[in-house]
Design a protein around this motif. Structure first.
Motif, PDB file in Angstrom:
ATOM      1  N   SER A   1      -9.611   5.030   3.900  1.00  0.00           N
ATOM      2  CA  SER A   1      -8.674   6.127   3.704  1.00  0.00           C
ATOM      3  C   SER A   1      -8.387   6.287   2.218  1.00  0.00           C
ATOM      4  O   SER A   1      -8.131   5.323   1.525  1.00  0.00           O
ATOM      5  CB  SER A   1      -7.376   5.817   4.461  1.00  0.00           C
ATOM      6  N   TRP A   2      -8.455   7.520   1.737  1.00  0.00           N
ATOM      7  CA  TRP A   2      -8.164   7.793   0.334  1.00  0.00           C
ATOM      8  C   TRP A   2      -7.770   9.249   0.169  1.00  0.00           C
ATOM      9  O   TRP A   2      -7.988  10.078   1.030  1.00  0.00           O
ATOM     10  CB  TRP A   2      -9.349   7.455  -0.562  1.00  0.00           C
ATOM     11  N   THR A   3      -7.213   9.568  -0.988  1.00  0.00           N
ATOM     12  CA  THR A   3      -6.880  10.940  -1.339  1.00  0.00           C
ATOM     13  C   THR A   3      -8.120  11.556  -1.977  1.00  0.00           C
ATOM     14  O   THR A   3      -8.690  10.982  -2.886  1.00  0.00           O
ATOM     15  CB  THR A   3      -5.707  10.970  -2.341  1.00  0.00           C
TER      16      THR A   3
ATOM     17  N   GLU B   1      -3.425   4.296  -4.510  1.00  0.00           N
ATOM     18  CA  GLU B   1      -2.019   3.905  -4.484  1.00  0.00           C
ATOM     19  C   GLU B   1      -1.193   4.751  -3.523  1.00  0.00           C
ATOM     20  O   GLU B   1      -0.292   4.246  -2.857  1.00  0.00           O
ATOM     21  CB  GLU B   1      -1.424   3.971  -5.893  1.00  0.00           C
ATOM     22  N   GLN B   2      -1.478   6.041  -3.421  1.00  0.00           N
ATOM     23  CA  GLN B   2      -0.718   6.904  -2.511  1.00  0.00           C
ATOM     24  C   GLN B   2      -0.855   6.404  -1.071  1.00  0.00           C
ATOM     25  O   GLN B   2       0.123   6.331  -0.340  1.00  0.00           O
ATOM     26  CB  GLN B   2      -1.191   8.344  -2.625  1.00  0.00           C
ATOM     27  N   ARG B   3      -2.056   6.056  -0.657  1.00  0.00           N
ATOM     28  CA  ARG B   3      -2.274   5.552   0.703  1.00  0.00           C
ATOM     29  C   ARG B   3      -1.612   4.193   0.906  1.00  0.00           C
ATOM     30  O   ARG B   3      -1.020   3.932   1.941  1.00  0.00           O
ATOM     31  CB  ARG B   3      -3.764   5.444   1.022  1.00  0.00           C
ATOM     32  N   ARG B   4      -1.700   3.317  -0.090  1.00  0.00           N
ATOM     33  CA  ARG B   4      -1.065   1.999   0.035  1.00  0.00           C
ATOM     34  C   ARG B   4       0.446   2.142   0.131  1.00  0.00           C
ATOM     35  O   ARG B   4       1.095   1.453   0.928  1.00  0.00           O
ATOM     36  CB  ARG B   4      -1.460   1.105  -1.138  1.00  0.00           C
ATOM     37  N   SER B   5       1.034   3.050  -0.643  1.00  0.00           N
ATOM     38  CA  SER B   5       2.484   3.273  -0.598  1.00  0.00           C
ATOM     39  C   SER B   5       2.915   3.830   0.752  1.00  0.00           C
ATOM     40  O   SER B   5       3.937   3.419   1.312  1.00  0.00           O
ATOM     41  CB  SER B   5       2.910   4.239  -1.703  1.00  0.00           C
ATOM     42  N   ALA B   6       2.145   4.773   1.280  1.00  0.00           N
ATOM     43  CA  ALA B   6       2.466   5.358   2.585  1.00  0.00           C
ATOM     44  C   ALA B   6       2.398   4.297   3.678  1.00  0.00           C
ATOM     45  O   ALA B   6       3.271   4.214   4.547  1.00  0.00           O
ATOM     46  CB  ALA B   6       1.519   6.508   2.891  1.00  0.00           C
ATOM     47  N   GLU B   7       1.372   3.465   3.641  1.00  0.00           N
ATOM     48  CA  GLU B   7       1.217   2.399   4.636  1.00  0.00           C
ATOM     49  C   GLU B   7       2.370   1.404   4.540  1.00  0.00           C
ATOM     50  O   GLU B   7       2.904   0.962   5.556  1.00  0.00           O
ATOM     51  CB  GLU B   7      -0.116   1.696   4.427  1.00  0.00           C
ATOM     52  N   ALA B   8       2.777   1.059   3.328  1.00  0.00           N
ATOM     53  CA  ALA B   8       3.882   0.125   3.142  1.00  0.00           C
ATOM     54  C   ALA B   8       5.184   0.714   3.679  1.00  0.00           C
ATOM     55  O   ALA B   8       5.983   0.016   4.308  1.00  0.00           O
ATOM     56  CB  ALA B   8       4.028  -0.232   1.663  1.00  0.00           C
ATOM     57  N   ALA B   9       5.396   2.008   3.456  1.00  0.00           N
ATOM     58  CA  ALA B   9       6.611   2.660   3.940  1.00  0.00           C
ATOM     59  C   ALA B   9       6.663   2.667   5.466  1.00  0.00           C
ATOM     60  O   ALA B   9       7.733   2.536   6.061  1.00  0.00           O
ATOM     61  CB  ALA B   9       6.700   4.082   3.398  1.00  0.00           C
TER      62      ALA B   9
END
Length: 63
Positions: free
Chosen positions: A6-8, A44-52
């Motif tokens: 998954s990536w932007t 980073e956007q995907r990692r942040s979303a997953e963490a949230a």
């Protein structure tokens, strides 16, 4: 074994997030495959979303 990547995308009209190259996605994916990971969050956007999504749900405060 199947690995989800998954990536932007490198071009986007729906986000102001920094974009990453396909080469970076490929590199991160290959590294994850070598570690037998089931999921790759390549930016980073995907990692942040997953963490949230992993945070506990709290009740809204206020009246």
């Amino acid at each position: 074994m199947c690995t989800r990547v998954s990536w932007t995308p490198t071009t986007s009209t729906w986000t102001d997030a920094p974009m990453i190259s396909a080469a970076t996605v490929a590199e991160v994916t290959m590294e994850a495959l070598e570690r037998d990971e089931l999921e790759v969050l390549a930016d980073e956007q995907r990692r942040s979303a997953e963490a949230a999504l992993s945070e506990p749900v709290t009740e809204p405060s206020g009246p």
